[in-house]
Design an enzyme around this catalytic site. Structure first.
Site, PDB file in Angstrom:
ATOM      1  N   ASP A  72      20.268  14.652  -0.045  1.00  0.00           N
ATOM      2  CA  ASP A  72      19.016  14.100  -0.547  1.00  0.00           C
ATOM      3  C   ASP A  72      18.222  15.015  -1.457  1.00  0.00           C
ATOM      4  OD1 ASP A  72      19.515  11.689   0.646  1.00  0.00           O
ATOM      5  OD2 ASP A  72      18.463  12.167   2.496  1.00  0.00           O
ATOM      6  N   TYR A 126      16.074   5.271   3.425  1.00  0.00           N
ATOM      7  CA  TYR A 126      15.646   6.045   4.594  1.00  0.00           C
ATOM      8  C   TYR A 126      14.293   6.697   4.377  1.00  0.00           C
ATOM      9  CZ  TYR A 126      18.898   6.211   8.492  1.00  0.00           C
ATOM     10  OH  TYR A 126      19.590   5.903   9.628  1.00  0.00           O
TER      11      TYR A 126
END
Length: 664
Positions: free
Chosen positions: A336, A424
C-alpha cells in the site's frame, strides 16, 4: 519539534513553483495532457539526517536545513525514468540535487505509482474495448461500460502489474457502480497492457469470464452470440437496503434501544494534554509527529520525563497477499505504500472515527496534484478511557471487611489517522499510557477485496453472497522502531524460558515443581521476520518504497539487504523493524464491511527496569479508600487528588461532516 513538521501549504507551493520554473526540468502540470511528459508527482518533507538532528536537539548545534523530497516523472524523454530530488532551503528554495537509493540504482519508469491521468486513459481504453461486449453486459448485468451515463460499470485494478520487471499489465475487475461496488463484480476480468507512454498502443491481452479465458473481446462476444457461453445473469439490485450499504435492516432480538446515543468520551475539566504545532505532550510523554504522504504516521524524538526513548517510530508498509481462482485474485499482492498510503487520509467523522471532544488537525498533501490539497480533520488526538484500571487492589481483611482499596483509572492518549486504500480502511493509532508504555496499533476495516464466485474458488475463500467470493488473504504491517535507550549505543537481547528441576533445599529428598528460568534463544530468525534488528544507516531510512508495488521483482529498497551485511549490533545505534499481521479468511459477517473487533494488530514498547518504579505514581488520578472504624466500617477516609465529581459531559451540538479535500 518543528524540524520534523510536515511541509506547510506555503512550503509545498514554493517547492512546486521553484521546480516548475527550472527550464532544464521541462515540467508540465500533472493533470491533463499526455502521459509522455515530465511532471512533479510528490512533494513532502525530507527529514534531517539523524546525526544533524541530534546535534541540534542535544548539543546546541546548528538547526538542520529544512528540505523537501520531490519525485519527478520524466516521461517526456527517449529513456523515461523517475528521479527524486532534495529541494531547499525552505521556505525559499533556490537549489535542488538528486537523491539516490542505496546501491545507486535508477528508478524504472514502469515502477511509478498510478496517477489520476493514467486511470482516466485506462478508463477510455476499457470503454472502447468493451463496445463488442455491450449486449452481453446489458443482458447479464443490466449495466454497461461503453457510452455509459447511468447504470454504469466500473473497475478495480490489481497489482503487481505483470509477471516480470519492466511490465505494466493490469488485471481489471469489472463491477456494478453502486454503493459498495467492491462487492459487485459481474464475472468479467480484463488484462490490459498499458506500458507504452502512448495510450494509443495500449491493448487488451486476455479476458476471463465466469471461469473461461478468452483472447479478445470479440472472441467473448462471438461465444455469447453463438449461445455457447455460460452466462452469469445477475439479479436487479434493490434501490434500498442494498447488501453492500450501511442502511439499517433487521432488528435485534432483545429490543434494547439503538436509536439513542451510546456512551461517549468527555473531558469534564478540559484537556489533559498539550498540542503545540506538531509537538504533543501528555503526562511524562513528549514527541513530535508528522503524516507523510508516502507512508503515514511518523513519530520523532519520543521522550518520557525528558529522556529520549526513541528517535523514530513510524509506519513503513502495509501488505495484503491474496489467493484465488480468478486471474485477478491470484495476482493480487497489494503493497500500500505504492498507493500513497499516507495521502489517502480523509476527514475523520466526529463521534465515530474519533470522539467529539478530540482535537482535529488538517493534513496537506501534494501527491499527484498541481498544488497542495487540504484534507480537513485527517488527524485526531484524544484521551481515551480504557475501561479497565491501569492498576488496582482490594486489600481484604478476610473477615468481611478490608484494610484499603486503591485504584488508578485507566487512560491513554491516542494519536490517530486513517488510510483508505481503495476498498480497505486502516485505522492507525499510537497510544501513550501513564506508566511509560507506548502501543502501536492498526485496525483493518472497510470492504473486503472480493471476486466473482465460481465453485473452484471455494478453495481460496468463502462464499459471502450469491455471486461473491471473499478471498482469503494475509495482512502484514511493517514498522520502524529506532530506539535510543540512554543514548544511541544499544544492544539487542532476547529472553527465553526453560524449566529446570532442582532439589528442595528446605526438605531433603523432595523435588521442587519445575520452574521457569532465563536463558538465551538460539533459534535463527525466519525469513518472514516478526522482528529484525539492524544498525542505523542514513541510507536505510525506510524498509519499502512507493515503487515496490509495481516492481516487486527488483525492489529499489531491498529489506533483505539490510540484514546481509552481518554487522555487529552490540553497543551500536540500532533500529528494530517490527512486522505484525493476521490471516483473514472472509466470512458472511464481513458484509457490508470488515469489523474492527478481532482485526487489530500491533506491538508495545514497555519499560523493563528502566524506571525505579511505575512512573504513573506521578499521576494525581488515583483513589484510596481506608476504613476509619473497623470492624464497623461506618466511616471511611477517601483520598483523591481530583474534583469529587467529574461534572457534565459532551457538548450538545449536532453532527456535521464535510468530507471534501481540495486544492487550495
Amino acid at each position: 519539534a518543528s524540524i520534523f513538521a510536515d511541509l506547510s501549504p506555503a512550503e509545498l507551493r514554493a517547492v512546486r513553483t521553484f521546480l516548475m520554473s527550472r527550464p532544464e526540468l521541462g515540467l508540465s502540470p500533472s493533470r491533463g495532457g499526455p502521459l509522455a511528459k515530465n511532471s512533479l508527482f510528490l512533494v513532502e518533507l525530507l527529514p534531517p539526517k539523524k546525526r544533524l538532528a541530534l546535534r541540534y536537539l542535544d548539543q546546541g548545534g546548528p538547526r538542520p536545513r529544512r528540505q523537501a523530497r520531490a519525485v519527478v516523472f520524466f516521461g517526456g524523454q527517449a529513456e523515461p525514468n523517475i528521479t527524486e530530488f532534495a529541494v531547499g532551503p525552505l521556505p525559499r528554495p533556490n537549489s535542488y540535487r538528486p537523491l539516490h537509493f542505496k546501491g545507486g540504482r535508477a528508478i524504472p519508469f514502469t515502477a511509478r505509482p498510478m496517477t489520476q491521468l493514467e486511470y482516466e486513459l485506462l478508463h477510455r481504453t476499457l470503454a472502447e474495448a468493451m463496445e463488442p461486449l455491450d449486449r452481453l453486459l446489458r443482458d447479464s448485468t443490466g449495466f454497461w461500460y461503453h457510452n455509459c451515463s447511468q447504470r454504469c460499470l466500473t473497475f478495480s485494478d490489481i497489482a503487481p502489474r505483470g509477471l516480470a520487471p519492466g511490465e505494466r499489465r493490469s488485471w481489471l475487475v469489472l463491477q456494478r457502480f453502486v454503493e459498495g461496488f467492491f462487492l459487485h463484480p459481474v464475472g468479467l476480468e480484463v488484462l490490459v497492457d498499458h506500458r507504452d507512454p502512448d495510450p494509443r498502443r495500449w491493448a487488451v491481452q486476455r479476458l476471463w469470464y465466469n471461469g473461461q479465458y478468452f483472447s479478445s473481446p470479440q472472441e467473448l462476444a462471438e461465444s455469447y452470440e453463438r449461445g455457447t457461453l455460460a452466462v452469469a445473469r445477475l439479479p436487479e439490485p434493490p434501490s434500498r437496503q442494498l447488501f453492500s450499504s450501511y442502511e439499517p435492516r433487521g432488528r435485534f432480538a432483545t429490543g434494547t434501544p439503538t436509536e439513542v446515543h451510546g456512551a461517549k468520551v468527555c473531558e469534564p475539566q478540559g484537556r489533559r494534554y498539550r498540542l503545540r504545532g506538531n509537538q504533543l505532550e501528555y503526562g511524562g510523554w513528549s514527541l513530535a509527529f508528522r503524516l507523510r504522504s508516502s507512508a503515514g504516521l511518523q513519530l520523532f524524538d519520543l521522550r518520557f520525563n525528558g529522556e529520549r526513548l526513541a528517535y523514530e517510530v513510524s509506519v513503513q508498509e502495509a501488505i495484503a497477499f491474496y489467493g484465488g481462482h480468478t486471474p485477478a485474485a491470484m495476482q493480487t499482492k497489494y503493497m500500500d505504500a505504492g498507493w500513497g498510503m499516507g495521502s489517502v487520509s480523509y476527514e475523520l467523522a466526529r463521534g465515530i472515527d474519533c470522539p467529539e471532544v478530540a482535537t482535529y488537525l488538517d493534513a496537506h498533501h501534494l501527491y499527484d496534484a498541481d498544488g497542495p490539497v487540504r484534507f480537513s480533520g485527517a488527524i485526531c488526538v484524544f484521551e481515551l478511557p480504557t475501561g479497565v484500571p491501569l492498576r488496582r487492589h482490594f486489600d481484604s481483611d478476610f473477615r468481611g471487611g478490608f484494610n484499603f482499596y486503591a485504584g488508578l483509572e485507566g487512560q491513554a492518549l491516542v494519536l490517530r489517522t486513517t488510510s483508505t486504500v481503495y476498498n480497505y480502511d486502516y485505522i492507525w493509532d499510537f497510544l501513550l499510557y501513564p506508566n511509560g508504555v507506548m502501543e502501536a496499533k492498526v485496525h483493518a476495516t472497510g470492504f473486503i477485496h472480493a471476486t466473482f464466485y465460481t465453485p473452484q474458488g471455494r478453495r481460496y475463500g468463502s462464499r459471502v453472497h450469491s455471486h461473491l467470493l471473499g478471498n482469503l488473504h494475509t495482512h502484514l504491517v511493517h514498522y520502524k522502531v529506532d530506539l535510543d535507550i540512554a543514548g544511541t549505543g544499544n544492544s539487542f537481547e532476547t529472553m527465553d524460558l526453560r524449566f529446570e528441576n532442582i532439589s528442595n533445599p528446605w526438605s531433603p529428598g523432595a523435588r521442587v515443581l519445575p520452574a521457569p528460568c532465563g536463558g538465551p534463544d538460539p533459534a535463527p530468525i525466519p525469513r518472514r521476520y516478526h522482528l529484525a534488528v539492524t544498525r542505523h544507516h542514513e541510507n536505510e531510512p525506510t524498509s519499502s518504497s512507493i515503487y515496490t508495488q509495481n516492481d516487486p521483482w527488483e525492489p529499489l529498497v531491498s529489506f533483505e539487504g539490510f540484514l546481509r551485511n552481518n554487522e555487529t549490533i552490540e553497543d551500536q545505534d540500532l533500529v528494530a523493524w517490527v512486522t505484525v499481521g493476521f490471516l483473514h479468511v472472509p466470512h458472511a459477517e464481513d458484509i457490508p464491511n470488515t469489523a474492527t473487533p478481532g482485526n487489530a494488530v500491533g506491538f508495545f514498547l514497555r519499560p523493563f527496569n528502566f524506571f525505579d518504579e511505575d512512573p504513573s505514581v506521578a499521576s494525581r488520578s488515583p483513589v484510596i479508600v481506608r476504613p476509619l472504624d473497623p470492624p464497623a466500617f461506618s466511616r471511611l477516609e477517601i483520598q483523591r487528588w481530583t474534583p469529587a465529581s467529574p461534572g457534565p459531559c459532551v457538548a450538545p451540538g449536532p453532527f456535521t461532516y464535510n468530507g471534501t479535500y481540495r486544492q487550495e
